[in-house]
Scaffold this motif. Structure first.
Motif, mmCIF file in Angstrom:
data_model
loop_
_atom_site.group_PDB
_atom_site.id
_atom_site.type_symbol
_atom_site.label_atom_id
_atom_site.label_comp_id
_atom_site.label_asym_id
_atom_site.label_seq_id
_atom_site.Cartn_x
_atom_site.Cartn_y
_atom_site.Cartn_z
ATOM 1 N N VAL A 1 0.753 -1.110 0.015
ATOM 2 C CA VAL A 1 -0.142 -0.084 0.015
ATOM 3 C C VAL A 1 0.867 1.225 -0.072
ATOM 4 N N TYR A 2 1.916 1.113 0.712
ATOM 5 C CA TYR A 2 2.948 2.355 0.973
ATOM 6 C C TYR A 2 3.687 2.426 -0.191
ATOM 7 N N ALA A 3 3.862 1.342 -0.897
ATOM 8 C CA ALA A 3 4.767 1.601 -2.276
ATOM 9 C C ALA A 3 3.684 2.056 -3.369
ATOM 10 N N TYR A 4 2.437 1.433 -3.336
ATOM 11 C CA TYR A 4 1.396 2.049 -4.330
ATOM 12 C C TYR A 4 1.380 3.466 -4.157
ATOM 13 N N LEU A 5 1.001 3.846 -3.057
ATOM 14 C CA LEU A 5 0.672 5.362 -2.824
ATOM 15 C C LEU A 5 2.023 6.098 -3.500
ATOM 16 N N ILE B 1 2.046 6.327 -7.248
ATOM 17 C CA ILE B 1 0.931 6.934 -7.996
ATOM 18 C C ILE B 1 1.696 8.489 -8.106
ATOM 19 N N LYS B 2 2.733 8.940 -6.961
ATOM 20 C CA LYS B 2 3.294 10.050 -7.174
ATOM 21 C C LYS B 2 4.252 10.037 -8.152
ATOM 22 N N ASN B 3 4.999 8.812 -8.239
ATOM 23 C CA ASN B 3 6.033 8.881 -9.255
ATOM 24 C C ASN B 3 5.542 8.614 -10.799
ATOM 25 N N GLN B 4 4.045 7.899 -10.818
ATOM 26 C CA GLN B 4 3.521 7.946 -12.153
ATOM 27 C C GLN B 4 3.139 9.252 -12.631
#
Length: 653
Positions: free
Chosen positions: A428-432, A435-438
């Motif tokens: 979840v942390y990596a996903y959040l 999103i910023k990196n994307q």
């Protein structure tokens, strides 16, 4: 009067009966199976079997199989090892001719396992049978192994892949490889070899949905074959004549199929009928497949001409060893037939059959093709593949055992659950964070895409302006021509104008293309010839021009020298090749680029070069310009002045 008529009728009946009897005796005399049975010993029978032009001229393959089994049984009773081996080789071939490829393969593998006891001729036959069996069974990796074995034994010079590429549906790749490998090996006076070559190229073009170009190649093949057949200066064997008839029937069948693709059904029907009749006399499996293909195309042609009875007769033939794709085509034609005769229930049945076949085919076709292509390109060893599969099975079994133990240990499951939750939290942390990196990546991608669009637009504008400037130069040359009285100066200005137009056309094609790095040469050559014709308004319009450059692309560094070279050649043909009459004039332009290697050929059937052409080469600007341009392509211009007309060619990289 009545008495005389009766006597005349009796005489005619007697003559007819005698002719039938004579034909029957003649047929018996020509029976290869009878010759086989009359031969003494297994070796003589072996020679009779494999040296016959058409062993099934009277007796079927099943008759042969029964006869060979009897001789094999007798040889086994007396333990005659040589005879047993020879009869088994013959039996292997008959199973292949019958289309029972599994039986043929099993027997051939058994024979080849004891290859040290086989003579070289038997080895060749067994390997050829295995090659054909694996092709029909679509085991192309095995087929490659057999071809490598033939090469190691000196039975074949190389391992060819073009037919395997075609079987996998890669017809363009098959054609390109076939041209590169086979064309250099055929002599200019080998009319039979040229017939086979153009037949193969034409068929690959037909399979690649290029029916008009295929038709041209196939007609060339038929013309070369007619030259071979009608050449009375060369003695031909019975086998050569038989093979020539089969090749002619194959070519006519493919021409007929091209006519069907071009909706020219009336032209197709007689060609397909004749091809089916002749090819049916051969026991070769590839000709059996051709008979099926021709029959389906014949049914299609009759169906489109609303000859429903003839179409249905063709579709009702019960073929052996019909392929999946042929079954799909047959079902489609049957469905179309029932639609046309308004039997919609039967039509729906055949549509559903095809859907089931296609669904099943789609599930395995993609993976099969990928697997076979990997095998062809990498030449992976099947035993190593099997070993890897076995190792993977062991790993999977071990993993399942460990999972079973883990399931039985509650504490371990609980710990695993905790780690899973922790892992999920990390995800979840990596996903959040992703999103910023994307978002950042999307913004950068947008900037890059805008830059690329601007770059493409700028390049197109540059090419457009260069083309306009070159057109302005051409217009200035035209004005200068009108203000010049010297004929030599006018000719020089017209030549310069033609060269400028050739370069301008390159830049025009570039800014019209989506891809600014390469030019599609078929369209460029056609436009260039139209441009040259507009410069040399007199003549050139009755000349038959054939361009064979479909699918060939060149970058600008090669396209500009090539365009100028071709401009010189076409201009010279229009000006000098046909001084009296260009009604029967022909120009042939061939260009191919395969990877890093390219080949260019230009021929016309005009008056040819003058005797002092070599001396003029030092003073002629056109020839000096062509030589320099060819040097830019890191090659050397070759000129053939021996035959009628003139031929230029060179290789380039």
């Amino acid at each position: 009067m009545g008495h005389h008529l009766k006597r005349l009728f009796s005489v005619l009946l007697l003559v007819f009966v005698m002719q039938v009897a004579a034909q029957s005796v003649d047929t018996q005399e020509r029976s290869v199976l009878k010759e086989f049975q009359d031969a003494s010993g297994s070796t003589n029978r072996f020679d009779t079997f494999f040296s016959s032009v058409n062993r099934y001229n009277v007796n079927s393959a099943y008759d042969w199989l029964d006869t060979i089994k009897v001789y094999l049984s007798n040889a086994q009773k007396v333990n005659d090892s040589v005879a047993i081996r020879l009869y088994k080789v013959m039996q292997t071939q008959v199973y292949n001719d019958l289309g029972e490829y599994d039986k043929s393969t099993a027997l051939a593998k058994e024979l080849y396992a004891a290859k040290d006891s086989l003579d070289s001729n038997s080895k060749r036959i067994v390997l050829n049978v295995l090659d054909d069996n694996y092709a029909n069974l679509q085991l192309y990796d095995k087929q490659i192994e057999i071809r490598k074995e033939k090469r190691e034994l000196g039975l074949s010079d190389n391992v060819a892949f073009y037919d395997i590429y075609s079987n996998l549906g890669l017809h363009r790749k098959a054609r390109n490889q076939y041209i590169m490998e086979v064309k250099p090996t055929i002599a200019d006076n080998d009319s039979y070899g040229l017939a086979k070559y153009h037949s193969k190229v034409g068929n690959y073009l037909r399979l690649d949905n290029s029916a008009p170009t295929a038709l041209s190649e196939l007609k060339k093949a038929k013309a070369y074959l007619d030259v071979f057949i009608n050449d009375i200066s060369k003695q031909k064997t019975e086998e050569q004549l038989f093979e020539s008839d089969l090749l002619k029937a194959e070519i006519e069948g493919n021409i007929g199929k091209c006519h069907v693709l071009l909706n020219e059904y009336e032209e197709a029907i007689p060609l397909l009928k004749n091809s089916i009749e002749v090819l049916s006399t051969s026991a070769k499996s590839n000709y059996k497949s051709e008979v099926i293909e021709n029959t389906l195309h014949l049914a299609d042609a009759n169906l489109q001409l609303e000859k429903y009875f003839a179409a249905k007769n063709s579709l009702d033939i019960n073929f052996e060893n019909i392929s999946t794709l042929q079954s799909i085509k047959r079902n489609s034609l049957l469905a179309e037939y029932y639609d046309k005769v308004e039997n919609f229930k039967n039509a729906a049945t055949y549509y559903k059959r095809n859907e089931r076949i296609k669904d099943s085919l789609n599930l395995k076709q993609s993976s099969l093709i990928k697997q076979q292509l990997v095998t062809i390109v990498a030449n992976e060893d099947l035993e190593n593949s099997q070993r890897l599969i076995d190792e993977q099975k062991k790993i999977n079994e071990l993993a399942r055992s460990e999972m079973k133990l883990k399931d039985e240990q509650i504490n371990f499951v609980f710990i695993s659950l905790i780690f899973t939750l922790l892992g999920f939290a990390g995800l979840v942390y990596a996903y959040l964070k992703s999103i910023k990196n994307q978002r950042l990546i999307a913004e950068q991608k947008h900037i890059i895409e805008n830059s690329l669009v601007e770059k493409d637009s700028l390049l197109k504008e540059i090419h457009h302006r260069v083309k306009n400037n070159l057109q302005m130069v051409s217009s200035l040359l035209s004005l200068q021509t009108k203000n010049t009285r010297s004929k030599a100066a006018i000719v020089a200005l017209e030549e310069g104008k033609s060269r400028v137009k050739a370069m301008a056309l390159i830049h025009q094609k570039l800014y019209q293309n989506d891809d600014l790095s390469v030019i599609e040469m078929q369209g460029y050559i056609e436009s260039l010839i139209n441009s040259v014709q507009s410069v040399y308004k007199k003549g050139g319009h009755n000349i038959s021009i054939t361009i064979d450059a479909e699918g060939t692309e060149l970058d600008i560094d090669r396209a500009i020298p090539f365009g100028l070279i071709l401009n010189e050649l076409v201009s010279n043909s229009f000006k000098y090749a046909f001084p009296e009459n260009d009604e029967h004039g022909k120009i042939y332009i061939h260009l191919r680029k395969n990877g890093d290697q390219g080949y260019f050929e230009y021929t016309d059937n005009g008056v040819g070069l003058p005797e002092d052409a070599d001396e003029r080469a030092h003073s002629s600007m056109g020839i000096r310009l062509m030589n320099r341009l060819v040097n830019q392509l890191q090659s050397k211009m070759n000129i053939d002045k021996e035959n009628d007309g003139v031929r230029f060619w060179f290789n380039f990289s």
